[in-house]
Design an enzyme around this catalytic site. Structure first.
Site, mmCIF file in Angstrom:
data_model
loop_
_atom_site.group_PDB
_atom_site.id
_atom_site.type_symbol
_atom_site.label_atom_id
_atom_site.label_comp_id
_atom_site.label_asym_id
_atom_site.label_seq_id
_atom_site.Cartn_x
_atom_site.Cartn_y
_atom_site.Cartn_z
ATOM 1 N N LYS A 136 -4.405 -13.734 -9.217
ATOM 2 C CA LYS A 136 -4.866 -14.377 -7.981
ATOM 3 C C LYS A 136 -6.337 -14.031 -7.742
ATOM 4 C CE LYS A 136 -4.892 -13.737 -3.186
ATOM 5 N NZ LYS A 136 -4.866 -12.922 -2.058
ATOM 6 N N LYS A 140 0.840 -1.215 0.000
ATOM 7 C CA LYS A 140 0.000 0.000 0.000
ATOM 8 C C LYS A 140 0.868 1.256 0.000
ATOM 9 C CE LYS A 140 -4.337 -1.787 1.057
ATOM 10 N NZ LYS A 140 -5.536 -1.921 1.794
ATOM 11 N N LYS A 154 -11.202 -10.889 -3.576
ATOM 12 C CA LYS A 154 -12.334 -9.960 -3.516
ATOM 13 C C LYS A 154 -11.936 -8.599 -4.061
ATOM 14 C CE LYS A 154 -12.663 -11.688 0.502
ATOM 15 N NZ LYS A 154 -12.721 -12.089 1.873
HETATM 16 P P1 ADP Z 1 -9.235 -11.918 -0.378
HETATM 17 O O1 ADP Z 1 -7.874 -11.826 -1.056
HETATM 18 O O2 ADP Z 1 -10.303 -12.309 -1.325
HETATM 19 O O3 ADP Z 1 -9.568 -10.657 0.407
HETATM 20 P P2 ADP Z 1 -8.744 -13.068 2.234
HETATM 21 O O4 ADP Z 1 -7.543 -12.176 2.383
HETATM 22 O O5 ADP Z 1 -9.937 -12.782 3.054
HETATM 23 O O6 ADP Z 1 -9.123 -13.105 0.678
HETATM 24 O O7 ADP Z 1 -8.273 -14.570 2.476
HETATM 25 C C1 ADP Z 1 -8.792 -15.513 3.381
HETATM 26 C C2 ADP Z 1 -7.970 -16.800 3.268
HETATM 27 O O8 ADP Z 1 -8.075 -17.340 1.950
HETATM 28 C C3 ADP Z 1 -6.468 -16.591 3.521
HETATM 29 O O9 ADP Z 1 -5.935 -17.715 4.199
HETATM 30 C C4 ADP Z 1 -5.910 -16.492 2.136
HETATM 31 O O10 ADP Z 1 -4.558 -16.865 2.074
HETATM 32 C C5 ADP Z 1 -6.797 -17.455 1.351
HETATM 33 N N1 ADP Z 1 -6.906 -17.049 -0.054
HETATM 34 C C6 ADP Z 1 -7.527 -15.953 -0.532
HETATM 35 N N2 ADP Z 1 -7.456 -15.891 -1.868
HETATM 36 C C7 ADP Z 1 -6.741 -16.981 -2.261
HETATM 37 C C8 ADP Z 1 -6.312 -17.492 -3.535
HETATM 38 N N3 ADP Z 1 -6.623 -16.881 -4.670
HETATM 39 N N4 ADP Z 1 -5.600 -18.624 -3.550
HETATM 40 C C9 ADP Z 1 -5.289 -19.272 -2.405
HETATM 41 N N5 ADP Z 1 -5.672 -18.853 -1.169
HETATM 42 C C10 ADP Z 1 -6.378 -17.731 -1.095
#
Ligand code: ADP
Ligand code: TRP
Length: 329
Positions: free
Chosen positions: A191, A111, A194
């Site tokens: 990747k 960021k 959200k």
């Molecule tokens: P986002 O990136 O959608 O905001 P979060 O940060 O809330 O997702 O992630 C929640 C969990 O899911 C974490 O353990 C994160 O490492 C895993 N995770 C999120 N996106 C992925 C992805 N594309 N591939 C593998 N693991 C993921």
């Protein structure tokens, strides 16, 4: 052995969350790990200053947890902010955390490099996460690859504290990241996240799910020509859901030609339904029974707090806080 993990209530769960993290939570439960799984709502304040949305997302993730198989009889399922000792521990741990360690955290560095406005909550994020992990003396932390650095920071802080007080108070946690699903790609090949708007949601309505899958970005290779499965976003998601044989069938069809991306998307949609529909049905049932869901959280949080209070007392005693009033206990 204790396993612990959390998910932030920033939105609805997607296939990246499921295959990257949540699937491991449920699998570990079967392997008799003592599971601590929580909804990281303190962590979300940083990006979601919207009380109604935060509350709504929180209960949605609780429902998701129960729907994908977390069992309150086997695991402690709780809300992070119902155990405020975690904030106390984070505050204490800050005193054993070098600035440089925090400044190297990706979440903050990324960021900063984009010139975004940063608040202290974001900077503090890895410390709060370290407190989550260390408070419950977790041995293993199932997370996606993007969280590996945070678990390493928690290890460093635990080691430093233990060294300063010459005591093995904190358990040194290990991240658990299955390499086969380290990063789940999104509908655009980046990747799945959200924040990139490229998700396929586990519990979306049928029409939304269809739209998300049909919207997967593919190249313009004509239907009759051979295609490289490794470069096909549809295949790369499909192979996570189906058996190795089924994945090979699609790979062979793509390589042979005469099989278009539209066909592949239809097969992916069917596979997503087959895999997630039982969980979707369970979630719909739970939604009708919110009293039960609230009870699960109240009981889980009370149980988590018992463990938390014990660790906090031990920590305060070790560092000499509270005039060591606990000595008589
Ligand atoms: P986002 O990136 O959608 O905001 P979060 O940060 O809330 O997702 O992630 C929640 C969990 O899911 C974490 O353990 C994160 O490492 C895993 N995770 C999120 N996106 C992925 C992805 N594309 N591939 C593998 N693991 C993921
Ligand atoms: N930071 C994690 C994420 O973005 C969520 C989280 C908070 C977490 N505290 C945790 C994960 C403790 C594992 C252990 O996904």
């Amino acid at each position: 052995m204790r396993a612990l993990s959390g998910i932030k209530p920033t939105g609805t769960l997607h296939l990246g969350n499921y295959f990257g993290a949540a699937q491991q939570f449920a699998a570990m439960q079967q392997k008799n790990y003592e599971g601590y799984y929580f909804i990281a709502d303190y962590h979300t304040l940083n990006t979601l200053p919207d009380p109604a949305k935060l509350t709504e997302n929180t209960w949605n993730i609780v429902l998701d947890y129960l729907a994908f198989g977390l069992d309150p009889e086997k695991s402690v399922i709780f809300l992070q902010s119902l155990v405020p000792e975690v904030a106390e521990l984070a505050f204490i741990l800050g005193n054993y955390t070098p600035m440089g360690l925090m400044q190297r955290a990706h979440s903050y560095k990324d960021k900063m490099s984009k010139g975004e406005q940063i608040n202290v909550g974001l900077f503090y994020y890895p410390l709060l996460m370290a407190a989550d992990i260390l408070l419950y003396k977790s041995n293993i932390v199932p997370v996606g690859k993007d969280q590996k650095q945070h678990v390493e920071i928690a290890r460093d802080i635990a080691e430093k504290f233990n060294l300063v007080y010459q005591k093995d108070l904190f358990v040194i946690p290990e991240p658990f990241i299955p390499e086969s699903v380290a990063i789940v790609p999104g509908t655009d090949g980046q990747k799945m996240s959200k924040s990139y708007g490229n998700t396929i949601e586990m519990f979306a309505q049928d029409s939304v799910l269809k739209k998300q899958i049909m919207g997967i970005v593919t190249d313009s290779t004509p239907l009759e020509e051979p295609k490289d499965p490794g470069k096909c976003n549809v295949y790369n998601i499909y192979k996570l859901i189906v058996s190795a044989e089924k994945a090979k069938e699609m790979a062979d069809k793509l390589s042979a030609g005469g099989y278009g991306y539209g066909h592949a998307k239809k097969e992916l949609l069917a596979a997503v339904h087959e895999f997630f529909d039982p969980m979707r049905a369970k979630r719909a049932e739970l939604e009708k029974n919110m009293d039960y869901v609230r009870k699960v959280i109240a009981e889980g949080s009370a149980k988590a707090r018992e463990t938390a209070v014990e660790t906090i007392k031990e920590v305060k005693k070790t560092v000499g806080l509270a005039g060591n009033i606990y000595d008589g206990e």
